[in-house]
Every structure is written in C-alpha cells, then in structure tokens.
Design a protein around this motif. Structure first.
Motif, short mmCIF file in Angstrom:
data_model
loop_
_atom_site.label_atom_id
_atom_site.label_comp_id
_atom_site.label_asym_id
_atom_site.label_seq_id
_atom_site.Cartn_x
_atom_site.Cartn_y
_atom_site.Cartn_z
N LEU A 160 -16.10 -7.52 -28.55
CA LEU A 160 -15.72 -8.05 -29.85
C LEU A 160 -14.24 -8.39 -29.84
O LEU A 160 -13.41 -7.60 -29.40
CB LEU A 160 -16.01 -7.05 -30.96
N CYS A 161 -13.91 -9.57 -30.33
CA CYS A 161 -12.53 -10.04 -30.30
C CYS A 161 -12.24 -10.81 -31.59
O CYS A 161 -13.08 -11.58 -32.06
CB CYS A 161 -12.30 -10.92 -29.08
N LYS A 162 -11.05 -10.61 -32.13
CA LYS A 162 -10.67 -11.28 -33.38
C LYS A 162 -9.29 -11.90 -33.23
O LYS A 162 -8.31 -11.20 -32.96
CB LYS A 162 -10.68 -10.27 -34.53
N PHE A 163 -9.25 -13.22 -33.38
CA PHE A 163 -7.98 -13.95 -33.27
C PHE A 163 -7.28 -13.99 -34.62
O PHE A 163 -7.90 -14.30 -35.65
CB PHE A 163 -8.21 -15.36 -32.75
N THR B 166 -26.66 -9.40 -23.54
CA THR B 166 -25.45 -8.79 -24.07
C THR B 166 -24.72 -9.81 -24.95
O THR B 166 -24.42 -10.92 -24.49
CB THR B 166 -24.53 -8.33 -22.94
N LEU B 167 -24.48 -9.43 -26.18
CA LEU B 167 -23.80 -10.32 -27.11
C LEU B 167 -22.30 -10.11 -27.07
O LEU B 167 -21.82 -8.99 -26.89
CB LEU B 167 -24.30 -10.08 -28.54
N MET B 168 -21.56 -11.20 -27.26
CA MET B 168 -20.12 -11.17 -27.43
C MET B 168 -19.81 -11.86 -28.76
O MET B 168 -20.28 -12.96 -29.01
CB MET B 168 -19.41 -11.90 -26.29
N GLY B 169 -19.06 -11.20 -29.62
CA GLY B 169 -18.70 -11.79 -30.91
C GLY B 169 -17.22 -12.09 -30.94
O GLY B 169 -16.40 -11.19 -30.75
#
Length: 451
Positions: A145-148, A205-208
């Motif tokens: 999980l990553c948030k810009f 595998t999900l990446m958000g």
C-alpha cells in the motif's frame, strides 16, 4: 491373424507398431503412443493405446480417418473433466432479488476458476484515488500500500484517505473516495472466505496505490508516479481506471518502459462515448490494453467510448441490461453503501456498493490478466492481448456501437487458448485378439488443473 504389439517397460508403444496407420499418424502429427490401462487384466484395456498428437484443429477429421480403417472398431474422444468449484461469498449470487454475479457469469468466471485460480506470486496494482487495503474482503498487505502526497513524497502502509477528512459514512464524498477500493475488489477480492463478493482474480496479490487528493477525490493527480512505484515494486499487471483526452509524452514513455519490462498495462477506455467520444489516455497508447464497457445483454454501454482506436476489448462495466439500470457492478467500498441501499436493503451499513463505467470494466480485465499470468507467468503483454481478443465473445449484434478487437472477455476460453485440451488432441486405441483389429481410439492428452 491376431494383431500384436510390443509394450515397453514405461508403457510406451513405438509408432512403428502399427504400420498401416503410419500415414494417418504422420498427417495428424501423432507424437507418441502409450498403453496406460491394465485394470484386472481386462483384455480390452490391455489392448487399448493412447496416442497424443499436435494437429489439434483436425481432431474430428482424425477420428473420421481412423474409423475408416478396417483394423479399428471405433475411435472416440475422451471427455474433458474438471473439478467444480463455487465460492461461498454471500454476495456471489442473488441478494434481495438482484443478481450480483451477473458480470462474472457473463465472462464464464466459474468455469475459469475450475481451470486456474489466482496465484499470490502475481501482483496486480490498482492505481487510483484511494484504496482501503484493510477492507475485510481485500486485506492488502501494508507493504503493498502506497499513498502519494506530492510528486516526490509518499508513505508506505496505507492508501486510504484520512478518516478525519473523509469519514467512512454513507455520503457522496466517501462514495467518490471509494472508486479505487471498488476497482481493487473487482480485480481480486478474496474468494471463498465467506465474506462479501467473489472476483475473477481472487488469489492474486493486490497492490493499492493512492494517487488522488482528499479535496477532490474524483481526480488522479500523481498517476505516473504511482505507476513508477508499482513497477519498481514488482507489479505484473497495472490497472488504471482513469483517463483524459490529452496525451502526454512523459506518460507515454512511462507506459513504454513498463511494457518493455513485460508489465501488462490495462486502462479504462472512457465514459464519454455519448459526449464527444475522444480517445482517452492512457488507454489510447499502443502499449496499453484499453477496455470498453458492456451491459449484461452484450451491448456496448451507452456511456462507453466506441469506434476505431478507442478500445481493444470490452468487459462488463454497466448494467445487467441495457434497459434496466440495477444491479450495476457490485464491489468493495471505503464508504458505507450510498447507492444500492436504496434498492437492496441488505447492503445498508455494509462496505459494498454498486458503480458503473469503463472504470469497472478495466479492473475485471486486469484481474483476468492476473489469472492468465497465474497459469503462465511467461506470457508477454502482446500475447495476453491476443488471447483476450481471439477468445472474446462477440458483442450483441444489436449493439449500437462497436470497438476494435472482437468483443468482450471470455475468461474460460482465454485460459484455454493455445493450451492442449483433453478432448482436442490425442487418441486411444485397442487391439482385440479375437477380432484381429483395434477396438477403440480415444481422444485425450494431459491437462493440469490448478486449485
């Protein structure tokens, strides 16, 4: 005179054992013979031979040719058997009279799952406004999980909006902020967990990757940065349910770099088919699979982009019928149900809701791409596009508009494309000492089913 043949220790039989069939073997490219059956010393089984061949499109002609030979009693195909699996997710079915798996039925998901389920070794990234990775039906690892927060700043561990800025209530703002979570569920919501929905790519595998802003959750501000992060962190497929009519050299370069690295790129074709119908980017780049939307009757959705250069393939993204608005596409959300609770009371106070658009069609295709790579991780982006198009179900002939490609995805056929099928590619025959001829030829070949 009785027909006899030698069986080797490994149960193989030399092709030369049946010289009168040699021409047929050569024509249809028979590659090997075996004598696999010996149950209770049954004479018919002891004389039964399996023949594998590669000229798969000519199986019926091969059967006919063999049946014409005097030494053969009959030739037949071996049925293709499969394990049968239905997920236990409660919304995979009918809820308050609404069919909420119509989009999965349409692409033959249940048959596809009997061939292959999603593998955790395949990563599918959802680049969107926000993705609530902690949804009970998603459970995305914090490392994925990553948030810009700017073009150069991001945090790992969450891709959700701030609950202080956008509370998880039943509001229009929370519904808008749910776009990415909805797309994530369509890619790979957890199947057979007794919770919520099923998804075509369940098991991958999900990446958000959150690339939107809380002040305007309907916009994607850092999409290219998000793609770069996903690509650098092992994404095999990248799903992009956004677009604009303006192309970008920088964006095109990023797409080309991902494509060259073997990453499958999937994007929405756009929802302005009835309002200008411009080519939408990133879907418009040649390195990206652009996805249009169809309704449950196989007609292109009225909002979907259409025509030459707009879309490579279609998938369910609209309504169960072109003349009936609901059910639309059900999936996971960050908000408590904002729309469907008014039509189907069971969704009140749940984190599931309906949406429609090419934004929904895109992740369904991305999930299928993840499923294809789960079966064969060596497939290239070009090969995957070919499979999707050449196995597609044609659009309804009454559809007002058409697209490039061949129709909408058929998950089961795409998984079987160019794979050797039991009922297509080999034969089994048996010599009967009393009749002095071969008594049966059965079509068969090895087929691996992954669970």
């Amino acid at each position: 005179k009785d027909i006899t043949f030698k069986v080797n220790e490994d149960l193989t039989v030399d092709l030369t054992a049946f010289p009168t069939l040699y021409t047929i073997f050569k024509t249809y490219k028979v590659t090997s013979l075996t004598r696999p059956f010996y149950l209770f010393g049954n004479k018919d089984l002891l004389n039964t031979i399996r023949a594998e061949f590669t000229n798969i499109k000519e199986v019926d002609n091969l059967i006919e040719a063999l049946n014409a030979e005097d030494i053969i009693v009959f030739a037949e195909k071996v049925p293709l058997n499969k394990v049968l699996w239905t997920p236990n997710d409660p919304y995979y079915g009918t809820v308050n009279g609404g069919n909420f798996k119509w989009h999965l039925n349409m692409i033959k998901a249940d048959s596809a799952w009997d061939v292959q389920k999603g593998s955790s070794t395949i990563k599918v990234a959802i680049i969107d406004n926000f993705v609530w990775g902690g949804h009970p039906d998603l459970q995305i690892s914090s490392s994925n999980l990553c948030k810009f927060t700017s073009s150069t700043k991001y945090t790992i561990g969450s891709a959700s909006p701030s609950s202080s800025s956008i509370p998880q209530g039943s509001t229009s703002n929370a519904y808008s902020a749910s776009h990415g979570t909805h797309c994530a569920g369509l890619v790979g919501a957890i199947n057979n967990n007794g919770v919520g929905i099923a998804s075509i790519g369940g098991g991958v595998t999900l990446m958000g990757v959150a690339t939107g802003t809380e002040s305007s959750p309907q916009y994607i501000k850092y999409g290219n940065e998000g793609i770069q992060w996903a690509a650098n962190n092992g994404a095999n497929v990248i799903s992009m349910s956004y677009g604009t009519s303006a192309s970008s050299t920088t964006e095109q370069t990023i797409m080309q770099a991902c494509y060259n690295a073997g990453i499958v790129l999937v994007a929405a074709a756009g929802n302005e088919g009835d309002d200008g119908n411009a080519i939408s980017y990133p879907g418009g780049y040649s390195t990206v699979i652009s996805v249009a939307s169809v309704n449950g009757d196989g007609k292109l959705s009225d909002f979907s982009q259409w025509g030459s250069g707009r879309a490579d393939i279609a998938a369910p993204g609209g309504y169960i019928n072109s003349s009936v608005y609901y059910p639309n596409i059900l999936s996971t959300t960050y908000c408590k149900s904002y729309l469907l609770k008014y039509y189907y009371s069971s969704f009140s106070n749940t984190y599931y809701d309906g949406m429609q658009g090419t934004s929904m069609a895109c992740p369904i295709v991305a999930g299928l791409c993840g499923l294809l790579l789960s079966k064969d991780s060596t497939l290239t982006p070009a090969q995957i596009l070919t499979r999707l198009q050449e196995t597609a179900t044609p659009l309804n002939s009454l559809s007002e508009h058409t697209i490039d490609g061949y129709g909408y995805i058929n998950a089961y056929e795409a998984l079987g494309y160019n794979y050797v099928r039991v009922s297509d590619t080999s034969l089994l025959f048996s010599s009967d000492a009393n009749q002095s001829r071969i008594i049966s030829i059965e079509s068969t070949v090895s087929w691996n089913i992954s669970n």
